[in-house]
Design an enzyme around this catalytic site. Structure first.
Site, PDB file in Angstrom:
ATOM      1  N   CYS A   1      -2.345  -5.175   5.019  1.00 33.78           N
ATOM      2  CA  CYS A   1      -1.755  -4.938   3.689  1.00 33.78           C
ATOM      3  C   CYS A   1      -2.547  -5.813   2.744  1.00 33.78           C
ATOM      4  O   CYS A   1      -2.831  -6.985   3.063  1.00 33.78           O
ATOM      5  CB  CYS A   1      -0.286  -5.340   3.690  1.00 33.78           C
ATOM      6  SG  CYS A   1       0.462  -5.513   2.056  1.00 33.78           S
TER       7      CYS A   1
ATOM      8  N   CYS B   1      -4.669  -0.306  -1.451  1.00 35.58           N
ATOM      9  CA  CYS B   1      -3.341  -0.432  -0.833  1.00 35.58           C
ATOM     10  C   CYS B   1      -3.331   0.425   0.423  1.00 35.58           C
ATOM     11  O   CYS B   1      -3.571   1.637   0.346  1.00 35.58           O
ATOM     12  CB  CYS B   1      -2.293   0.053  -1.832  1.00 35.58           C
ATOM     13  SG  CYS B   1      -0.612   0.043  -1.185  1.00 35.58           S
TER      14      CYS B   1
HETATM   15  N1  DGL Z   1      -0.494  -3.845  -0.851  1.00 39.95           N
HETATM   16  C1  DGL Z   1       0.039  -2.775  -0.131  1.00 39.95           C
HETATM   17  C2  DGL Z   1      -0.677  -2.440   1.147  1.00 39.95           C
HETATM   18  O1  DGL Z   1      -1.851  -2.698   1.274  1.00 39.95           O
HETATM   19  C3  DGL Z   1       1.486  -2.469  -0.041  1.00 39.95           C
HETATM   20  C4  DGL Z   1       2.523  -3.425  -0.294  1.00 39.95           C
HETATM   21  C5  DGL Z   1       3.831  -2.774  -0.610  1.00 39.95           C
HETATM   22  O2  DGL Z   1       4.006  -2.445  -1.767  1.00 39.95           O
HETATM   23  O3  DGL Z   1       4.658  -2.596   0.287  1.00 39.95           O
HETATM   24  O4  DGL Z   1      -0.114  -1.893   2.052  1.00 39.95           O
END
Ligand code: DGL
Length: 266
Positions: free
Chosen positions: A188, A73
């Protein structure tokens, strides 16, 4: 020792896009994936809130005896990786913690016209880590950033190509295209799951770049260096955990992973 699992975490199902690269590159490594979907999205939370969530999940995964952690993430990496390393990657413990950041460097290298777009969460774009990334690799290119509020929620619901999802993608890619970006960073880990919809909207000429494959390679290097690679030749076990309250959580995980899963509840 080396057959211990690798823990992979994200605010929700997005990190499964990274998990796929890890499983493809390291097919004998047992994997444990945690989707913190009850608390998704992280993108609009404070760094302190995100750090607290990441610590809670890391404690859970460490209790499952993982040998390494992948923070799959971008938002969580920006907010929490320093605190996580200070807490868990203590000298002598031999416990790799791999994070990820938007692919600004590869995009700057790949761009032909020197204009790149970055799609990411509010939290990532506001972070000091992202500012440092731009400082290091964004100096010789024009970088156009766009926060994609609401897109993570669509992907959490498994809506990868609905009219609502496509409308958001159209809205968020329009400013990047208007500025002439020839390369777009999917900053993301949820966004690779809507890559087909993005492709349909931005056309064939634009390069779309994410960091899933690079993270898997980095993980492999770290496991090699620390003597933690699995020596097993057996097919790995992949376990999924979620705290999602959605009735279709397991179906969404299955859709994104591409295989039947039995998801454990946190
Ligand atoms: N999947 C996450 C990222 O790579 C974040 C998404 C979220 O929860 O806002 O930033």
């Amino acid at each position: 020792m080396s057959s211990r699992p690798i823990g992979v975490l994200d605010s929700g199902v997005g990190g499964i896009s990274v998990l796929k690269h890890i499983h493809a590159l390291l097919p004998h490594e047992n994997l444990m994936y945690v989707a913190d979907s009850k608390y998704a999205p992280y993108g609009n939370k404070t760094p302190e809130e995100i750090t607290a969530r990441c610590m809670t999940i890391a404690d859970f995964l460490i209790a499952q005896n993982v040998k390494a952690l992948v923070v799959a993430c971008n938002t969580a990496t920006a907010a929490a990786i320093d605190a996580m390393r200070e807490t868990y990657d203590l000298p002598g413990l031999n416990f790799p913690i791999i994070g990820m950041e938007p692919a600004v460097k590869p995009a700057a290298e790949a761009s032909k016209n020197g204009i790149i777009g970055v799609l990411a969460t509010v939290g990532t774009l506001k972070s000091a880590q992202f500012a440092a990334l731009l400082e290091s690799y964004g100096r010789n290119v024009k970088v156009v950033t766009q926060a994609c509020v609401g897109l993570v929620e669509c992907i959490e619901r498994g809506e990868l190509d609905t009219p609502e999802t496509k409308a958001l993608i159209r809205q968020y890619t329009a400013p990047l295209l208007a500025e002439g970006a020839d390369t777009i960073v999917l900053g993301c880990t949820h966004y690779p799951f809507v890559k087909d919809a993005i492709r349909e909207i931005v056309g064939e000429e634009i390069s779309l770049i994410d960091t899933g494959a690079a993270v898997a390679k980095q993980l492999k290097r770290q496991l090699e260096e620390k003597g933690l690679l699995s020596t097993s030749r057996q097919k790995a076990e992949v376990h999924f955990w979620t705290n999602s309250e959605a009735e279709n959580a397991e179906q969404v995980t299955e859709k994104l992973w591409g295989k039947h899963v039995e998801e454990h509840r946190l």
